[in-house]
Design an enzyme around this catalytic site. Structure first.
Site, PDB file in Angstrom:
ATOM      1  N   LYS A  44      29.970 143.034 103.743  1.00  0.00           N
ATOM      2  CA  LYS A  44      30.061 143.676 105.053  1.00  0.00           C
ATOM      3  C   LYS A  44      30.848 144.976 104.920  1.00  0.00           C
ATOM      4  O   LYS A  44      31.949 144.992 104.356  1.00  0.00           O
ATOM      5  CB  LYS A  44      30.752 142.717 106.027  1.00  0.00           C
ATOM      6  CG  LYS A  44      30.758 143.150 107.471  1.00  0.00           C
ATOM      7  CD  LYS A  44      31.412 142.055 108.316  1.00  0.00           C
ATOM      8  CE  LYS A  44      31.470 142.445 109.779  1.00  0.00           C
ATOM      9  NZ  LYS A  44      32.154 141.393 110.584  1.00  0.00           N
ATOM     10  N   HIS A  57      31.794 146.957 107.571  1.00  0.00           N
ATOM     11  CA  HIS A  57      32.646 147.247 108.716  1.00  0.00           C
ATOM     12  C   HIS A  57      33.536 146.045 109.012  1.00  0.00           C
ATOM     13  O   HIS A  57      33.451 145.015 108.335  1.00  0.00           O
ATOM     14  CB  HIS A  57      31.781 147.582 109.940  1.00  0.00           C
ATOM     15  CG  HIS A  57      30.874 146.461 110.340  1.00  0.00           C
ATOM     16  ND1 HIS A  57      29.688 146.184 109.691  1.00  0.00           N
ATOM     17  CD2 HIS A  57      30.987 145.528 111.324  1.00  0.00           C
ATOM     18  CE1 HIS A  57      29.098 145.143 110.253  1.00  0.00           C
ATOM     19  NE2 HIS A  57      29.875 144.721 111.244  1.00  0.00           N
TER      20      HIS A  57
END
Length: 225
Positions: free
Chosen positions: A107, A109
């Protein structure tokens, strides 16, 4: 056959996680049975399954004084609910264990990274998964845990099919190969041998036994003989 093995097989049949018939596996083999842990798809089924896992782990620990662990890790994807359910079961038994799992894709963010849950650094990690087929997913989990600073204490799976990956290369099963090459205990809630014992004592499933025996003769590891 110990009680947790019998309970697990009965649960798997009720949930249709374990089915008999004619199934083409990813390897191309024609198997007389198929196991899909994704069919444990209710809270009650997962809770009962977690109890079987915990009993298998505790029985192995009592017999071999291992594995000693302080964190549960569920490899994506099926290992995630399995490790979570097992953590809940141990909490019910009075042992509060941290849980972690990985994402298939990191991921970019938010918290970022590919790991979710408790930090692995300095922990003795028990990997919780459904099966070991070729050992690829386990190898990935081992690398993730090592990179995060954890130490793998062992691996627990639901069903050990006890079959060789490639008969031309080795008569060891995938689980046996991982255990020997990595020097780790691999605990299975039940195995093909247990399934054979179960069908041998059940009038409902006795007809499946000969087909299971023939499959083991063709593809079973030395440990399954």
């Amino acid at each position: 056959m110990t009680d947790h093995r019998n309970r697990f097989l009965q649960l798997a049949l009720r949930a249709q996680a374990l089915r008999f018939g004619e199934f083409t596996l990813k390897s191309g083999r024609q198997s007389p049975y198929f196991f899909n842990a994704g069919r444990f798809d209710s809270g009650a089924a997962l809770a009962e399954l977690a109890g079987c896992y915990a009993d298998a782990i505790d029985a192995h620990a009592a017999a071999h004084d291992q594995p000693d662990f302080d964190l549960l890790f569920g490899p994506a994807y099926k290992g995630i609910p399995l490790a979570t359910a097992l953590a809940c079961e141990y909490a019910r038994r009075g042992r509060d264990l941290p849980v972690a799992f990985n994402r298939k894709e990191a991921k970019a963010h938010g918290e970022g990274g590919s790991l979710v849950g408790a930090p692995l650094g300095g922990r003795r990690v028990l990997i919780v998964d459904d099966v070991i087929t070729a050992g690829t997913a386990i190898a990935e989990a081992l690398a993730i845990i090592a990179q995060a600073g954890g130490e793998v204490a062992g691996i627990v799976i639901a069903l050990d099919r006890q079959e060789v990956v490639d008969p031309a290369v080795s008569r060891r099963s995938a689980a046996e190969t991982v255990a020997q090459e990595q020097g780790l205990p691999v605990v299975a809630v039940a195995s093909l041998g247990d399934l054979l014992a179960f069908t041998g004592t059940s009038t409902e499933f006795a007809a499946q036994r000969e087909r299971l025996l023939a499959y083991r003769q063709a593809y079973g590891s030395l440990g399954a003989a």
